[in-house]
Scaffold this motif. Sequence first.
Motif, mmCIF file in Angstrom:
data_model
loop_
_atom_site.group_PDB
_atom_site.id
_atom_site.type_symbol
_atom_site.label_atom_id
_atom_site.label_comp_id
_atom_site.label_asym_id
_atom_site.label_seq_id
_atom_site.Cartn_x
_atom_site.Cartn_y
_atom_site.Cartn_z
ATOM 1 N N ARG A 50 0.836 -1.203 0.000
ATOM 2 C CA ARG A 50 0.000 0.000 0.000
ATOM 3 C C ARG A 50 0.865 1.245 0.000
ATOM 4 N N ILE A 51 0.346 2.283 -0.630
ATOM 5 C CA ILE A 51 1.009 3.572 -0.635
ATOM 6 C C ILE A 51 0.021 4.592 -0.070
ATOM 7 N N VAL A 52 0.383 5.219 1.038
ATOM 8 C CA VAL A 52 -0.580 6.042 1.787
ATOM 9 C C VAL A 52 0.041 7.390 2.156
ATOM 10 N N ARG A 53 -0.821 8.324 2.506
ATOM 11 C CA ARG A 53 -0.363 9.629 2.971
ATOM 12 C C ARG A 53 0.355 9.491 4.313
ATOM 13 N N ALA A 54 1.411 10.250 4.490
ATOM 14 C CA ALA A 54 2.099 10.294 5.779
ATOM 15 C C ALA A 54 1.115 10.771 6.850
ATOM 16 N N GLY A 55 1.336 10.316 8.086
ATOM 17 C CA GLY A 55 0.371 10.580 9.151
ATOM 18 C C GLY A 55 0.697 11.769 10.043
ATOM 19 N N CYS A 56 1.929 12.254 9.982
ATOM 20 C CA CYS A 56 2.326 13.311 10.927
ATOM 21 C C CYS A 56 2.069 14.719 10.405
ATOM 22 N N GLY A 57 1.616 14.827 9.160
ATOM 23 C CA GLY A 57 1.333 16.148 8.612
ATOM 24 C C GLY A 57 2.553 17.041 8.673
ATOM 25 N N ASP A 58 2.324 18.323 8.920
ATOM 26 C CA ASP A 58 3.461 19.247 8.892
ATOM 27 C C ASP A 58 4.295 19.174 10.178
ATOM 28 N N GLU A 59 3.900 18.322 11.109
ATOM 29 C CA GLU A 59 4.716 18.124 12.318
ATOM 30 C C GLU A 59 5.799 17.073 12.103
ATOM 31 N N GLY A 60 5.729 16.330 10.986
ATOM 32 C CA GLY A 60 6.629 15.204 10.762
ATOM 33 C C GLY A 60 8.109 15.538 10.889
ATOM 34 N N PRO A 61 8.572 16.613 10.216
ATOM 35 C CA PRO A 61 10.009 16.901 10.302
ATOM 36 C C PRO A 61 10.495 17.159 11.736
ATOM 37 N N LEU A 62 9.706 17.864 12.541
ATOM 38 C CA LEU A 62 10.163 18.140 13.907
ATOM 39 C C LEU A 62 10.017 16.921 14.812
ATOM 40 N N ILE A 63 8.925 16.179 14.662
ATOM 41 C CA ILE A 63 8.803 14.948 15.462
ATOM 42 C C ILE A 63 9.949 14.003 15.102
ATOM 43 N N GLY A 64 10.290 13.962 13.813
ATOM 44 C CA GLY A 64 11.410 13.123 13.374
ATOM 45 C C GLY A 64 12.727 13.578 13.983
ATOM 46 N N ALA A 65 12.936 14.894 14.026
ATOM 47 C CA ALA A 65 14.159 15.412 14.648
ATOM 48 C C ALA A 65 14.195 15.044 16.134
ATOM 49 N N GLY A 66 13.029 15.086 16.777
ATOM 50 C CA GLY A 66 12.952 14.655 18.173
ATOM 51 C C GLY A 66 13.302 13.185 18.317
ATOM 52 N N ALA A 67 12.827 12.376 17.365
ATOM 53 C CA ALA A 67 13.150 10.946 17.406
ATOM 54 C C ALA A 67 14.644 10.716 17.233
ATOM 55 N N VAL A 68 15.278 11.536 16.414
ATOM 56 C CA VAL A 68 16.735 11.429 16.227
ATOM 57 C C VAL A 68 17.458 11.675 17.559
ATOM 58 N N ALA A 69 16.991 12.671 18.303
ATOM 59 C CA ALA A 69 17.611 12.964 19.602
ATOM 60 C C ALA A 69 17.406 11.821 20.582
ATOM 61 N N ILE A 70 16.196 11.315 20.630
ATOM 62 C CA ILE A 70 15.879 10.253 21.601
ATOM 63 C C ILE A 70 16.635 8.963 21.244
ATOM 64 N N ARG A 71 16.717 8.699 19.952
ATOM 65 C CA ARG A 71 17.477 7.517 19.518
ATOM 66 C C ARG A 71 18.947 7.638 19.929
ATOM 67 N N ALA A 72 19.505 8.845 19.781
ATOM 68 C CA ALA A 72 20.907 9.041 20.169
ATOM 69 C C ALA A 72 21.092 8.861 21.668
ATOM 70 N N LEU A 73 20.126 9.348 22.452
ATOM 71 C CA LEU A 73 20.221 9.190 23.911
ATOM 72 C C LEU A 73 20.180 7.731 24.307
ATOM 73 N N SER A 74 19.260 6.982 23.659
ATOM 74 C CA SER A 74 19.078 5.599 24.094
ATOM 75 C C SER A 74 20.216 4.699 23.614
ATOM 76 N N SER A 75 20.989 5.173 22.615
ATOM 77 C CA SER A 75 22.117 4.355 22.177
ATOM 78 C C SER A 75 23.439 4.855 22.759
ATOM 79 N N ALA A 76 23.360 5.888 23.603
ATOM 80 C CA ALA A 76 24.599 6.433 24.189
ATOM 81 C C ALA A 76 25.220 5.396 25.127
ATOM 82 N N PRO A 77 26.514 5.431 25.274
ATOM 83 C CA PRO A 77 27.189 4.465 26.154
ATOM 84 C C PRO A 77 26.651 4.577 27.589
#
Length: 288
Positions: free
Chosen positions: A261-288
């Motif tokens: 299936r090919i569908v519309r993204a769900g985060c709307g115009d918040e996607g880029p910032l929520i994604g940037a937040g996910a990048v930060a959280i991912r880095a924290l959780s993989s930190a030594p």
Amino acid sequence: VIAVDVGGTKLASGLVDDEGQLTHRERTATPRHEDLDGEQLWEALVAVVDPVAEAAGGRALAVGVGCGGPMTPGGDTVSPLNIPAWRDFPLRDRLADRYGLPAAVENDAKALALAEGWVGAAAGVDDYVAMVVSTGVGGGIVSSGRLLEGAGGNAGHIGHVIVEPDGRRCGCGGRGCLEAEVSGLAIEAITGGPPADASPELRAHVGRLVGRAVASVAALLDLRLAVVAGSVALGYGDAFFDAAQNELDERARISFARGARIVRAGCGDEGPLIGAGAVAIRALSSAP
Ligand SMILES: [Zn+2]
């Protein structure tokens, strides 16, 4: 975490909590004048991040960034194609120094893929591709629950999957890449007008070529979901998505890709910032 979105047309920031909720958004147009230097662009960026950091009141744990590529692996330095003022700009260290927090920088399309899997249209799905069809065409792939990186962090560049063997020249030097056929810039070059003025036939053609690229990705990576964001795709609406789905149905015939299936993204115009937040959280959780 403090989320930062660095794009060719806008700079944005906000706070993202551990449930993917975005608050305290700030944004400004990306300065574009010809003699703009890297430090002036940096000043424009911190002007939208400072108020967000202040709103966090010392509770933020990290800074995460989605930024156009290319960048060195891990985002130590960034050289966004569409932001000439930054070449080898040490964005990660500059943010870490200014805010006194660990910082992580990721390709914006890969960041969007994280957002869509976290709280968007791919939530709960372990295998999918997320795409942006706007000025350019970008993508990120999650396989078995992990964002694919590749040798240099560039996995997911669906914009350079070939969809027309004898097609248009691409900015990458190739020919017939998806980006050369359906990006906003390509549509402008083809029609001589803004992408929003494209005919119904062209809107469907753009959808078909995206569906064609997704069919190859679905077969290659054993996945059955593509979530699509970006002003061209979302702006073209049903004309785009219906044609994309039809082409995908037509082309993805092997048993494990059938029914993709090919569908519309769900985060709307918040996607880029929520994604940037996910990048930060991912880095924290993989930190030594
Ligand atoms: Zn290309």
